[in-house]
Design an enzyme around this catalytic site. Structure first.
Site: not given
Length: 487
Positions: A80, A156, A180
């Site tokens: 990520k 996220s 997230s």
């Protein structure tokens, strides 16, 4: 073995099983990588889940000796793009403000994944600075849900969840400061696990994220992969400010037997925001399944006042964001301008970016007190069960903030009325997970959220494995997928 055979393995095997094929020498890491690249390119035009492709460096790594051994030998994955630098890769944190910045070092969790044999084929998308429950940014655009591309993949870690759900890779790295990992896992129908505070390494870029609320881990298809990846990466890194207890036995051993009958506290509603009938129905389906497996479920109300909680949380987020933006300006030699930042970030900085040291310390003390309060509550329960989201995955654009005059309170309501449940357990430091047990009438995933006692990852993992055996989810494949075996 032909490339088609490799694709069929990736259709049906989790990361642990793929690594075993590599260790036996029946599959080469380069073959897995090329299949992974093909799979990514097949779905990426529809999903927009990749921040940067790292194919050439991945091909070099796949030729090295290190990737042929290790717990995850030769398995391709993505990291990520949020406070998790990869050597030589763009480090944008989902923001235009970082320009063409490239990392000249690597986060410890990435290093540990490499040591376990993983091959980094790219980075996945994140919203700016990770402060949205939808992965949409002015830098990359919207990451779309493979179950319905008009819907959000969550945030996220939305890029990671979309790619795993679409069967590009069996797992992808993410991190979780307020839900997230779990929110996108719920949106995309995959497994998302947040470890206890201090169990995972966060260095060297930071000692702790958001006063300890943030932690890295992964999104997976199988519970076994999540446990194995904990075995590969958990434990403090050099100079860590504090640590959670690491289990003596491998985490994967927790999956080998059903947990003892658990006392489960059921929470349908939290705070001033209504939970939709679909989400209530889904969490009650999860509760009935738990009861059928021998657990005791009891409806409860949590001892939490949400508006006060989120005010304290955003004091920490605002101060941390101000520090980060100021540091970025120092690093590049020019201050970050407001127009370089998204409206959501500007509002957070406007209202919480200039809090005093005393206010920041007060917020940290407040969330630590909450952790103690929840620990007392959990003397009577092994697990807390709730929805992950109050409703189905939202439409693309529904959570966007475009009015810079919006109040912080309205911003908090926009995001946390969608997921009021998850951030509590970042603040308390407890492990928590989203388990894909239900789908809505519209065919959209609705995850069940389980939180355990601090340091008791094994209880949650054992429960997740039991649920996975009772109600498998791997066979549910979204319309946008990289499968070669069509279901």
């Amino acid at each position: 073995m032909s490339l088609q055979d490799i694709h069929q393995l990736m259709d049906t095997q989790d990361a642990v099983a793929l690594a075993e094929w590599v260790r036996r020498g029946e599959v080469q890491p380069g073959e897995l990588l090329e299949a992974g690249i093909e799979r990514l390119e097949q779905v990426e035009p529809q999903l927009n889940a990749v921040a940067e492709r790292l194919y050439e460096s991945a091909r070099e790594a796949a030729c090295g000796p290190q990737v042929r051994q290790g717990l995850l030998a030769g398995v391709p994955t993505l990291i990520k793009d949020l406070f998790s630098p990869v050597q030589g890769a763009a480090m944008t944190n989902g923001s235009r403000s970082l320009g063409t910045c490239r990392a000249d070092f690597e986060s410890e969790v990435v290093t540990r994944l490499r040591q376990a044999g993983c091959v980094m084929m790219g980075t996945s998308t994140s919203p700016e600075f990770g402060t949205s429950y939808s992965t949409e940014s002015t830098r990359f655009g919207a990451t779309r849900n493979p179950w319905n591309t008009e819907r959000s993949a969550g945030g996220s870690s939305g890029g990671a969840a979309a790619l795993v759900a679409a069967r590009v890779v069996p797992f992808a790295h993410g991190n979780d400061g307020g839900g997230s990992l779990r929110v996108p896992a719920s949106c995309c129908g995959v497994f998302g696990f947040k470890p206890s505070r201090g169990l995972m390494p966060s260095g060297p870029i930071m000692g702790e994220g958001w006063a300890g609320m943030g932690t890295p881990h992964v999104i997976t298809l199988s519970v076994r992969d999540s446990a194995a990846l904990l075995d590969a990466t958990a434990g403090i890194d050099l100079g860590a400010p504090y640590a959670a207890p690491v289990q003596v036995q491998p985490y994967v051993t927790a999956l080998l037997r059903d947990p003892k009958p658990l006392r489960i506290a059921l929470v349908e509603q939290l705070g001033p925001w209504a939970t939709s009938q679909q989400s209530v129905q889904a969490v009650n389906e999860a509760a009935r399944l738990c009861e059928a497996l021998g657990h005791r479920v009891e409806p409860v109300k949590l001892p939490v006042v949400l508006p006060d909680f989120y005010d304290q949380v955003f004091t920490i987020i605002g101060a941390s964001t101000r520090r980060y933006v100021d540091l970025l300006g120092q690093m590049r030699g020019s201050a970050v301008q407001a127009e370089e930042l998204e409206v959501r970030t500007r509002i957070i900085l406007r209202d919480k970016g200039n809090v005093s040291g005393a206010q920041y310390v007060g917020a940290v003390e407040w969330i630590h007190a909450l952790g103690r309060q929840l620990a007392v509550f959990m003397q009577d329960y092994d697990v807390i069960l709730s929805p992950v989201l109050t409703r189905e995955p939202v439409m693309i654009g529904e959570l966007n903030v475009e009015d810079v005059c919006m109040s912080l309170e309205a911003l908090i309501e926009r995001f946390h009325s969608y997921s009021p449940f998850t951030a509590l357990f970042n603040a308390s430091g407890q492990p928590a997970m989203s388990v894909p047990l239900s789908w809505s009438a519209n065919g959209l995933p609705l995850g069940a959220h389980f939180a355990g006692r601090f340091g008791e990852e094994s209880t949650l993992l054992a429960l997740a494995a039991q649920l996975e055996r009772a109600q498998p989810w791997r066979g549910r494949v979204p319309p946008v997928n990289a499968h070669r075996i069509k279901t």
